[in-house]
Enzyme design. Structure first.
Site, PDB file in Angstrom:
ATOM      1  N   CYS A 144       0.810  -1.370   0.041  1.00  9.30           N
ATOM      2  CA  CYS A 144      -0.058  -0.045  -0.081  1.00  9.30           C
ATOM      3  C   CYS A 144       0.777   1.313  -0.099  1.00  9.30           C
ATOM      4  CB  CYS A 144      -0.735  -0.051   1.242  1.00  9.30           C
ATOM      5  SG  CYS A 144      -1.823   1.595   1.360  1.00  9.30           S
ATOM      6  N   CYS A 147      -0.372   4.317   2.280  1.00 10.67           N
ATOM      7  CA  CYS A 147      -0.185   4.007   3.656  1.00 10.67           C
ATOM      8  C   CYS A 147       1.419   4.198   4.020  1.00 10.67           C
ATOM      9  CB  CYS A 147      -0.466   2.573   3.969  1.00 10.67           C
ATOM     10  SG  CYS A 147      -2.134   2.100   3.302  1.00 10.67           S
ATOM     11  N   ASP A 148       2.255   3.745   3.241  1.00 17.34           N
ATOM     12  CA  ASP A 148       3.667   3.649   3.556  1.00 17.34           C
ATOM     13  C   ASP A 148       4.640   4.402   2.960  1.00 17.34           C
ATOM     14  OD1 ASP A 148       2.755   1.540   5.493  1.00 17.34           O
ATOM     15  OD2 ASP A 148       2.744  -0.066   3.839  1.00 17.34           O
TER      16      ASP A 148
END
Ligand code: NAP
Length: 318
Positions: A144, A147-148
């Site tokens: 993701c 997200c990261d």
């Protein structure tokens, strides 16, 4: 459990329509179900919005000529479904019993019963299944980008895959990483032409063609990948601080295998009206066997499935 959730559970009622999954397909089915004045409940175990929530910029959903973020589109779709009195509950469905007239969905906490059921479980990113992948997940391996990405500021990273996900996520990651290498097993990309053009024009993005990743190595975090050129068969090490995997998706339907007909890859088989092999059970979105997987098609599916469910319930009432 919120006050709203408790209210629903205590009634122990039989809903007209239970929707399993709260991505764009489920939220649209909820909106249509509510508008048809069906007593509708939607169950979502993770975040409402599904994979849409982790998409940074959506530029192919009509009505938003300047694009829209996945988070914003999710919020709007949820608001609209709720406005038509679709109840939305944060519970993960674990089991479905759909053979009888009343369909039952068990969640970790409760049990919900409905006269019709729409399955919209969606898909998840496929794992490559290579050594180091599991070990370094969360320590350099990610599925993701939204997200990261922030953990990879100024880093040298690789993206594995050659489809729409690999390219759109690489294009998002360029805002953070110093250098991005897309590792693809062939010498041409699967992704849409528009994403290819953007990626080829981006100086931070380069490509390693005809190459597969065989191992992810490091100590505390990822330090390198072992790659093989599939044409020359030459193996070498490639230094990297992060590995973003986008090698396709798998439908989240394992718990439905004895409930409705699935194809050999686990996608739910339906007719053109989103009807599954079981009466009163419909399917919509990415987990349905279909030609195209987009937010636009998921939304169309959701509307079709809810309309088909409404007709099914009308026939039942005679
Ligand atoms: P995908 O289209 O199935 O592409 C997967 C990519 O991973 C392919 O390039 C494939 O290579 C590669 N791959 C698969 N297995 C591999 C393996 N074992 N080793 C190395 N490479 C492997 O999956 P996706 O990109 O995640 O997209 C999923 C669906 O969502 C698609 O329908 C896509 O159109 C849609 N999507 C749309 C958008 C958008 O419209 N903006 C964005 C994201 C996703 P090959 O090409 O050689 O098969």
């Amino acid at each position: 459990m919120s006050h709203r959730d408790r209210e629903v559970r205590d009634k122990d009622e039989i809903f007209d329509l239970v929707i399993l999954g709260g991505g764009p397909a489920g939220l649209t089915a909820g909106l249509y179900g509510g508008r048809a004045r069906l007593n509708t409940i939607l169950l979502e175990g993770a975040a409402v919005g599904g994979q849409m929530t982790t998409t940074d910029e959506i530029d192919n959903y009509p009505g938003f000529p300047k694009g829209i973020t996945g988070a914003q589109l999710t919020q709007l779709m949820e608001e609209q479904a709720r406005a038509f009195e679709c109840k939305i509950i944060s519970e993960m469905a674990t089991e479905v019993f759909a053979g009888g007239e009343t369909k039952t969905v068990k969640t970790v906490q409760n049990e919900y019963r409905g006269r019709a059921l729409i399955l919209c479980p969606g898909t998840e990113y496929r794992k490559l299944g290579i050594p180091g992948e599991e070990e370094f997940t969360g320590r350099g391996v990610s599925y993701c980008a939204t997200c990261d990405a922030a953990f990879f500021k100024n880093s040298k990273i690789v993206v594995v895959g050659g489809g729409d996900s690999a390219l759109t996520e690489a294009l998002f990651l360029r805002r953070f990483a110093r250098e991005i290498t897309i590792i693809h097993r062939r010498d041409s990309l699967r992704a849409e032409r528009i994403y290819q053009e953007k990626a080829f024009a981006e100086p931070k993005i380069n490509f390693l063609w005809d190459t597969v990743v065989e191992e992810i190595c490091g100590n505390q975090t990822v330090e390198k990948v072992r790659v093989r050129n599939v044409k020359t068969r030459k193996v070498r090490e490639f230094s990297t601080e992060g590995v973003f995997m986008f090698v396709g998706v798998v439908p989240k339907t394992a718990f439905l295998k004895d409930v409705v007909e699935l194809d050999q890859w686990g996608y739910i088989v339906t007719d053109n009206s989103c009807r599954t092999s079981i009466k009163g059970v419909f399917a919509a979105g990415d987990a349905r066997k279909s030609f195209l997987k987009q937010i636009a098609t998921a939304v169309g599916d959701g509307a079709t499935a809810a309309f088909a469910a409404e007709k099914y319930l009308e026939e039942r009432q005679g």
